[in-house]
Design an enzyme around this catalytic site. Structure first.
Site, PDB file in Angstrom:
ATOM      1  N   GLU A   1       0.834  -1.212   0.000  1.00  0.00           N
ATOM      2  CA  GLU A   1       0.000   0.000   0.000  1.00  0.00           C
ATOM      3  C   GLU A   1       0.868   1.262   0.000  1.00  0.00           C
ATOM      4  OE1 GLU A   1      -1.707   1.563   3.603  1.00  0.00           O
ATOM      5  OE2 GLU A   1      -0.944  -0.091   4.806  1.00  0.00           O
TER       6      GLU A   1
ATOM      7  N   LYS B   1      -5.939  10.243   1.081  1.00  0.00           N
ATOM      8  CA  LYS B   1      -6.103   8.819   1.399  1.00  0.00           C
ATOM      9  C   LYS B   1      -7.250   8.303   0.538  1.00  0.00           C
ATOM     10  CE  LYS B   1      -7.917   6.218   5.427  1.00  0.00           C
ATOM     11  NZ  LYS B   1      -8.130   6.304   6.887  1.00  0.00           N
TER      12      LYS B   1
ATOM     13  N   LYS C   1      -4.214  -3.007  13.678  1.00  0.00           N
ATOM     14  CA  LYS C   1      -3.608  -1.955  14.498  1.00  0.00           C
ATOM     15  C   LYS C   1      -4.100  -2.051  15.943  1.00  0.00           C
ATOM     16  CE  LYS C   1      -2.812   1.244  10.786  1.00  0.00           C
ATOM     17  NZ  LYS C   1      -3.396   0.463   9.681  1.00  0.00           N
TER      18      LYS C   1
END
Ligand code: PSU
Ligand code: MN
Length: 306
Positions: A26, A87, A160
């Site tokens: 990514e 993003k 995460k």
């Protein structure tokens, strides 16, 4: 018919044509996850780690309405140093493509691109997941939903740690996404070796993991497989330190009224600050260590392909 423009880096295209191993990566972690110049250094080290593992790296982004599959060193430097690159997650992708825009791809949109490009492996450090408090905010990362749709195996250090990892695991189970931990009984927590949650499967044999990915593809089921690799002991952060920083970051986000698209970045930065940069260091290290495993697994998968 409308087709999506894809620009392949020469080496990536050649390797794909030969049925060789490629690992998709990514770009949002470069533009939004890490700060300049650490982001450039890390992105290049991640690419080198994929190569060390025996595969060709393909960092993905969108530029001028084209999906780029494979970025050169200069492209990475340019993206990493240019402020204001948006993003782009899955739902943003068609808008940016049709407008001829540019953006950094998250895990979710990188999976869309990887599948379009015929790349069966993707690697990043930490998936997005179910946020803490999602029972009222409904904030669940598109990364998880995309994992149920794109046929791409995802190598990562879990999700995460700022997330609700228990709910994230429940979600993956409900959505039929196979989860395998490599070298651990537990699901890792990105900065830490264990989330305290048992993984449904532990497999330490890389050829076997490659065969599991092949078996999953052969079943015709949609979606990917999560291969969770814990951070190396020397890179991991002490769990109590990380948890304290995360609790404080979440309270701060509430006070500042931060929610939605910018929340992940806000929390990650706040945790980095509270730990004096320890978590940012771990983030960089784990990106690199998982990339090497990803490179080896993609290579094993390509070797075993009939
Ligand atoms: N911020 C970071 N590091 C990251 C990301 C954001 O400091 O890695 C990213 C990844 O690109 C991941 C995305 O795919 O956040 C998930 O965002 P969300 O939780 O908004 O779905
Ligand atoms: Mn979200």
């Amino acid at each position: 018919m409308h087709t999506i423009p894809i620009a392949y880096e020469d080496e990536v295209l050649e390797t794909l044509r030969e049925g060789g191993p490629v690992v998709a990566l990514e770009s949002n972690v470069i533009t939004h996850g890490l700060k300049y110049p650490h982001n450039v250094e890390t992105a290049l080290k991640v690419e080198a780690a994929v190569r060390k593992g025996g595969s060709v790296p393909a960092t993905i982004c969108v530029e001028n309405g084209t999906i780029r599959v494979g970025m050169s060193e200069r492209d990475i430097e340019r993206f990493a140093s240019m402020p204001g690159i948006p993003k782009v997650s899955s739902r943003d992708l068609p808008v940016v493509l049709a407008q001829g825009g540019s953006g950094a791809t998250t895990v979710a949109s990188s999976l869309v691109a990887a599948e379009l490009a015929g790349i069966p492996f993707f690697c990043s450090a930490g998936l997005g997941g179910v946020h803490r408090g999602a029972e009222t905010s409904m904030d669940i990362s598109s990364d998880l939903i995309q994992l149920t749709r794109s046929k791409v195996a995802v190598v990562c250090a879990g999700a995460k740690m700022i997330l609700d990892l228990k709910l994230t695991m429940e979600y993956l189970e409900t959505q039929c996404v196979p989860v395998i931990s490599y070298g651990s009984d537990d699901f890792p927590a990105f900065y830490c070796a264990s989330s305290g949650i048992r993984s449904p499967h532990r497999v330490d044999d890389e050829d076997l993991i490659a065969r599991i990915v092949a078996a999953h593809r052969a079943t015709g089921q949609p979606g990917g497989v999560v291969i969770a690799v814990p951070p190396r002991a020397e890179d991991a952060v002490d769990a109590a330190t990380a948890e304290t920083a995360i609790d404080e970051a979440i309270a701060q986000a509430k006070r500042d009224g931060v929610a939605g698209q910018g929340l992940t970045k806000y929390l990650m930065r706040a945790v980095d600050k509270a730990t004096g940069g320890r978590t940012a260091e771990a983030n960089m290290a784990v990106l690199i260590s998982t990339a090497e495993v990803g490179g080896r697994l993609a290579a094993a998968h390509a070797r075993n392909r009939p």
